[in-house]
Structures are given as C-alpha cells and as structure tokens.
Write a protein that holds these residues in place. Sequence first.
Motif, mmCIF file in Angstrom:
data_model
loop_
_atom_site.group_PDB
_atom_site.id
_atom_site.type_symbol
_atom_site.label_atom_id
_atom_site.label_comp_id
_atom_site.label_asym_id
_atom_site.label_seq_id
_atom_site.Cartn_x
_atom_site.Cartn_y
_atom_site.Cartn_z
ATOM 1 N N GLN A 1 0.672 -1.383 0.282
ATOM 2 C CA GLN A 1 0.091 -0.432 -0.191
ATOM 3 C C GLN A 1 0.629 1.241 -0.057
ATOM 4 N N VAL A 2 1.378 1.020 0.590
ATOM 5 C CA VAL A 2 2.870 2.191 0.651
ATOM 6 C C VAL A 2 3.039 2.513 -0.410
ATOM 7 N N PHE A 3 3.764 1.540 -1.190
ATOM 8 C CA PHE A 3 4.609 1.405 -2.971
ATOM 9 C C PHE A 3 2.992 2.292 -3.595
ATOM 10 N N TYR A 4 2.291 1.486 -3.520
ATOM 11 C CA TYR A 4 1.352 1.961 -4.480
ATOM 12 C C TYR A 4 0.816 3.201 -4.457
ATOM 13 N N TYR A 5 1.035 3.897 -3.153
ATOM 14 C CA TYR A 5 0.399 5.788 -3.371
ATOM 15 C C TYR A 5 2.019 6.744 -3.149
ATOM 16 N N GLY A 6 3.252 5.540 -2.881
ATOM 17 C CA GLY A 6 4.413 6.275 -2.994
ATOM 18 C C GLY A 6 5.323 6.127 -3.657
ATOM 19 N N ASP A 7 4.670 5.392 -5.265
ATOM 20 C CA ASP A 7 5.291 5.549 -6.992
ATOM 21 C C ASP A 7 7.448 4.282 -6.632
ATOM 22 N N PRO B 1 11.055 -12.009 -9.157
ATOM 23 C CA PRO B 1 12.299 -12.695 -10.172
ATOM 24 C C PRO B 1 11.630 -13.064 -11.065
ATOM 25 N N LEU B 2 11.546 -12.947 -12.021
ATOM 26 C CA LEU B 2 11.021 -12.332 -13.522
ATOM 27 C C LEU B 2 11.624 -11.125 -14.076
ATOM 28 N N GLY B 3 11.282 -9.994 -13.106
ATOM 29 C CA GLY B 3 11.718 -8.799 -14.124
ATOM 30 C C GLY B 3 10.109 -8.478 -15.005
ATOM 31 N N ILE B 4 9.909 -9.018 -15.108
ATOM 32 C CA ILE B 4 8.355 -7.998 -15.791
ATOM 33 C C ILE B 4 7.967 -7.038 -15.147
ATOM 34 N N ARG B 5 8.177 -5.898 -15.597
ATOM 35 C CA ARG B 5 7.968 -4.423 -15.017
ATOM 36 C C ARG B 5 5.794 -4.525 -15.190
ATOM 37 N N TRP B 6 5.402 -4.699 -16.234
ATOM 38 C CA TRP B 6 4.155 -4.485 -16.161
ATOM 39 C C TRP B 6 3.571 -5.261 -15.036
ATOM 40 N N PHE B 7 3.877 -6.638 -14.693
ATOM 41 C CA PHE B 7 3.832 -7.347 -13.368
ATOM 42 C C PHE B 7 4.082 -6.923 -12.106
ATOM 43 N N GLU B 8 5.071 -5.810 -11.802
ATOM 44 C CA GLU B 8 5.842 -5.804 -11.177
ATOM 45 C C GLU B 8 4.660 -4.565 -10.663
ATOM 46 N N TRP B 9 4.379 -3.576 -11.718
ATOM 47 C CA TRP B 9 3.684 -2.878 -11.269
ATOM 48 C C TRP B 9 2.094 -2.847 -11.290
ATOM 49 N N LEU B 10 1.788 -4.378 -11.638
ATOM 50 C CA LEU B 10 0.327 -4.762 -11.642
ATOM 51 C C LEU B 10 0.050 -4.857 -10.062
ATOM 52 N N VAL C 1 2.062 -3.971 -7.636
ATOM 53 C CA VAL C 1 1.618 -3.069 -6.542
ATOM 54 C C VAL C 1 0.611 -2.166 -6.626
ATOM 55 N N VAL C 2 -1.014 -2.349 -7.341
ATOM 56 C CA VAL C 2 -1.669 -1.606 -7.904
ATOM 57 C C VAL C 2 -2.825 -2.433 -7.167
ATOM 58 N N VAL C 3 -2.814 -3.663 -7.580
ATOM 59 C CA VAL C 3 -3.481 -4.310 -7.401
ATOM 60 C C VAL C 3 -3.801 -5.035 -5.682
ATOM 61 N N MET C 4 -2.080 -5.370 -5.503
ATOM 62 C CA MET C 4 -2.439 -5.642 -3.731
ATOM 63 C C MET C 4 -2.200 -4.936 -2.918
ATOM 64 N N GLY C 5 -1.700 -3.262 -3.518
ATOM 65 C CA GLY C 5 -1.678 -2.169 -2.169
ATOM 66 C C GLY C 5 -2.327 -1.024 -2.419
ATOM 67 N N GLY C 6 -3.116 -0.833 -4.030
ATOM 68 C CA GLY C 6 -4.646 -0.125 -4.063
ATOM 69 C C GLY C 6 -5.685 -0.888 -3.980
ATOM 70 N N TRP C 7 -5.216 -1.920 -4.432
ATOM 71 C CA TRP C 7 -7.135 -2.384 -3.977
ATOM 72 C C TRP C 7 -7.335 -3.550 -3.092
ATOM 73 N N VAL C 8 -6.505 -4.950 -2.757
ATOM 74 C CA VAL C 8 -7.181 -5.483 -2.075
ATOM 75 C C VAL C 8 -6.742 -5.364 -0.619
ATOM 76 N N ALA C 9 -5.260 -4.405 -0.393
ATOM 77 C CA ALA C 9 -4.916 -3.738 1.373
ATOM 78 C C ALA C 9 -6.505 -2.934 1.447
ATOM 79 N N GLY C 10 -6.708 -2.062 0.940
ATOM 80 C CA GLY C 10 -7.823 -0.886 1.052
ATOM 81 C C GLY C 10 -9.391 -2.100 1.404
ATOM 82 N N LEU C 11 -9.158 -2.878 1.266
ATOM 83 C CA LEU C 11 -10.723 -3.748 1.080
ATOM 84 C C LEU C 11 -11.116 -4.068 2.255
ATOM 85 N N LEU C 12 -9.502 -4.747 2.216
ATOM 86 C CA LEU C 12 -9.092 -5.008 3.801
ATOM 87 C C LEU C 12 -8.860 -4.719 5.138
#
Length: 187
Positions: free
Chosen positions: A131-137, A143-152, A154-165
């Motif tokens: 969640q701090v990563f989400y708000y803090g850029d 391990p796979l180094g796939i940027r869009w997956f790393e971004w996703l 943070v958005v899903v876990m920090g931006g959505w799931v953490a808030g829902l919980l």
Amino acid sequence: MSTSLTADSWPLGKGISMSVLQNPLRTRVHATGEEPFNVPPHWHLFHEEHHVILKGRIRITQDGVAHVVGPEDGEVVTPAGVVHSIESFAGEETIIEETTRPGVDTTAQKILFFRNMFAPGVLQSFLSTMQVFYYGDAYPVLPLGIRWFEWLMVVVMGGWVAGLLGYQIPDKRLRLDQRRFPPKKKD
C-alpha cells in the motif's frame, strides 16, 4: 554528529538513521557501520532520485550495472524507470543524501513515503508495504523482472486488496505518483 533522534530523524536499523534536512529539502541516511544500509532492487515510474555520498562508499546498482561510489564521484542520478539498489559496506561509516525530481514537492512526498514505510508495523506486513508502494511510486523487482507485472502487483495488492481489507497508510498525505494522483488545480 549527534546520535540522538528527533521528530525529523528516525532509526532504520542498528546504527542506521534517516533525517530530514532543510534548505534544500532532502533526506540523509547515516550508517555507523555496525550493519550495512541496504535498499533492495526497485524502480519508480514517476520520479528520479539524486544521491550524494558525503562519507564512506556505497554500491549502487542501476539496471544490473554496479558501481562503487564515494564523495569524490559527485551526484549519482537514477532516472525514472531504472531498477536500482543501494548497499553500504559493513564496518564503514556512510552518509548519503537524497533529493528527487521533479521539484521540491516530489522530495516532500518522498519524505512522506519514508515516514510511512518506516512507521511501526508497515515493513512487517506485505499488504501494508504494498500500500505504501502504491501511494509512493515504488515497485519491487520480482524474479522474472516483468515491469508490467510488478506494476500490476502493486496496484492490485496495494491499491485495491489492502484498502478492501481495511489497511490504511499512516500518513494519508502521501500521493507521490502524479499520474495516479494529479495535483488539485488551484482556483
């Protein structure tokens, strides 16, 4: 240099502290050498970081290329999008200062990021950290180094799931990514 901590200084680990300095606004990490200061690999979508080593040496790795830098090397710039990590050396006193670009507002937000990240309990919780990563850029390198997956992640876990919980960041003024949180227009 005083070892006492103030409201503008807090511990990061054994013999490691972070302080907020003014004129210009910046953060300073002081590692006495008792244990190394270590920032794991991560990247930022919106902002770049500028580091100046005042004492000691660090190993900074940018997109897989490691450099050992010290005071004689001047400012080290890490552009947005570059995967980077920082590590000091055990047994060496190290002092590093950081500012960010664009502008002092970004540095002020980065200070809020650090205050949130090192608030009690945040680093012990995956969802709080995301969640701090989400708000803090900030985006961790996986391990796979796939940027869009790393971004996703943070958005899903920090931006959505953490808030829902019901998770909440300690200081809600943190809104570093201007693409996600554009500044309010002044009338």
